[in-house]
Design an enzyme around this catalytic site. Structure first.
Site, PDB file in Angstrom:
ATOM      1  N   PRO A 296       1.371  -1.214   0.114  1.00 31.29           N
ATOM      2  CA  PRO A 296      -0.398  -0.019  -0.057  1.00 31.29           C
ATOM      3  C   PRO A 296       1.246   0.892  -0.165  1.00 31.29           C
ATOM      4  O   PRO A 296       2.174   1.369   0.684  1.00 31.29           O
ATOM      5  CB  PRO A 296      -0.305   0.117   1.372  1.00 31.29           C
ATOM      6  CG  PRO A 296       0.221  -0.712   1.744  1.00 31.29           C
ATOM      7  CD  PRO A 296       0.495  -1.774   1.405  1.00 31.29           C
TER       8      PRO A 296
ATOM      9  N   ALA B 211      11.221   2.773  -0.270  1.00 36.06           N
ATOM     10  CA  ALA B 211      11.119   0.986  -2.048  1.00 36.06           C
ATOM     11  C   ALA B 211      11.625   1.943  -2.677  1.00 36.06           C
ATOM     12  O   ALA B 211      12.587   1.330  -3.866  1.00 36.06           O
ATOM     13  CB  ALA B 211       9.835   0.230  -1.772  1.00 36.06           C
TER      14      ALA B 211
ATOM     15  N   SER C 147       6.407   2.683   1.238  1.00 31.43           N
ATOM     16  CA  SER C 147       6.299   3.143  -0.296  1.00 31.43           C
ATOM     17  C   SER C 147       7.658   3.805  -0.729  1.00 31.43           C
ATOM     18  O   SER C 147       8.078   3.454  -1.426  1.00 31.43           O
ATOM     19  CB  SER C 147       4.489   3.090  -0.351  1.00 31.43           C
ATOM     20  OG  SER C 147       4.809   4.017   0.589  1.00 31.43           O
TER      21      SER C 147
ATOM     22  N   ASP D  25      14.164   3.298   6.755  1.00 29.86           N
ATOM     23  CA  ASP D  25      13.311   3.088   6.563  1.00 29.86           C
ATOM     24  C   ASP D  25      14.262   2.554   5.172  1.00 29.86           C
ATOM     25  O   ASP D  25      13.326   1.940   4.399  1.00 29.86           O
ATOM     26  CB  ASP D  25      11.643   4.561   6.037  1.00 29.86           C
ATOM     27  CG  ASP D  25      10.939   4.141   6.913  1.00 29.86           C
ATOM     28  OD1 ASP D  25      11.301   3.944   7.699  1.00 29.86           O
ATOM     29  OD2 ASP D  25      10.204   4.783   6.395  1.00 29.86           O
TER      30      ASP D  25
END
Ligand code: MEV
Length: 307
Positions: free
Chosen positions: A98, A108, A105, A146
């Site tokens: 999501p 990534a 996200s 992250d």
């Protein structure tokens, strides 16, 4: 001249088990990579601007200098850092993550793009540094957790400025991620905590320290397979994050119902303000997942596998 990109690159998503927000201020945090997070594929598009398409996230952008979209700006920062191309490619993204939900996200995307520009043999440190150039567009003071986990995968203890530590354990730990569907901005939540810390340092600093201690206790609980303690740490962490002001009444209500449906421990994961909850389910997570799906949620299982 069109500068090259590699053909394909991947990066993990992430869940933070414990320590979000405190990690921005120097405390340890524990995060796990979500394998298969995002795959980018590049194909030549001579003479045209770079086009980025990630259908699952409704992203269809031209990476041109005048594009103010934060994703376009972040991607251009990453490509600029890598001395990558400014024209001549179509980049297509495939993902089951999501977006903007606390599952990493944006990290990534930045990590996969840095890999597309620098190649599979580039050192991890270089990939993470390049990707942080993009992450800073989304919030000005990322701890780096992250991006590190998007690049490394696995279960990682992270302290800002220190070498990351892989956590090895036996067996597996089942987790369930529950997207709340409530959009939020990581930058706004990080700013809120920073302002709270500036306003009340003698109260907020110790609170951040307790979250750091909860991270260390969670690592011990995983290493000794003490899931009862891990559940208690999840529940306590949610309360501590709530005290920092990054939960919301809607997230708290969702958390209560996940607990009522049988989860052992539940907390928000990531920046909060919306995004996802992370639950430690009973030994068999399937009834919890089915009950949540029946209520219209889209939970997904994540299994931490020991090594
Ligand atoms: C966001 O996924 C995690 C935060 O701790 C911010 C950061 O570490 O940069 C809220």
């Amino acid at each position: 001249m069109t500068l090259p990109l590699y053909e394909r690159a991947e990066a993990c998503g992430k869940v933070i088990l414990v320590g979000e927000h405190a990690v921005v201020h120097g405390q340890p945090a524990l995060a796990a990579g979500l394998p298969g997070g995002l795959t980018l594929t590049a194909s030549p598009r001579p003479g045209a601007p770079i086009s980025l398409q990630i259908p699952a996230w409704d992203i269809d952008l031209q990476l041109t200098a005048d594009n103010e979209h934060p994703v376009a700006r972040a991607c251009l920062e990453v490509l600029g850092y890598c001395d990558g191309p400014v024209t001549g490619w179509t980049i297509l993204g495939d993902t089951g993550l999501p977006c903007q939900a606390g599952c990493g996200s944006s990290a990534a995307l930045s990590v996969a793009l840095a890999r597309l520009a620098l190649g599979p043999d580039a050192p991890q440190d270089e990939i993470v540094e390049a990707s942080l150039a993009g992450e800073r567009v989304f919030h000005d003071n990322p701890s780096g957790i992250d991006n590190l986990v998007a690049a490394s995968g696995g279960l990682v203890k992270f302290i800002r400025g220190a070498p990351p530590e892989s956590i090895h354990f036996k067996g597996s730990v089942p987790l369930v991620v529950i997207p709340s569907g409530i959009p939020r901005s990581t930058g706004a939540q990080v700013r809120k905590v920073r302002e709270f810390l500036t306003e009340l340092p003698s109260v907020v600093r110790p609170l951040l320290g307790v979250i750091g201690n909860a991270t260390l206790a969670a690592i011990e609980a995983i290493e000794s397979r003490n899931l009862k303690s891990l559940a208690a740490i999840f529940n306590l962490s949610h309360e501590l994050l709530s005290a920092l002001g990054v939960s919301t009444p809607a997230l708290d209500r969702l958390r209560d119902s996940v607990l009522e449906l049988g989860a052992r421990g539940v907390k928000l994961t990531g920046a909060g303000g919306g995004g996802c909850l992370l639950a430690l389910p009973p030994d068999d997570p399937r009834p919890l997942i089915a009950a949540l799906a029946e209520r219209g949620h889209a939970p997904f299982a994540v299994t931490l596998r020991g090594s």
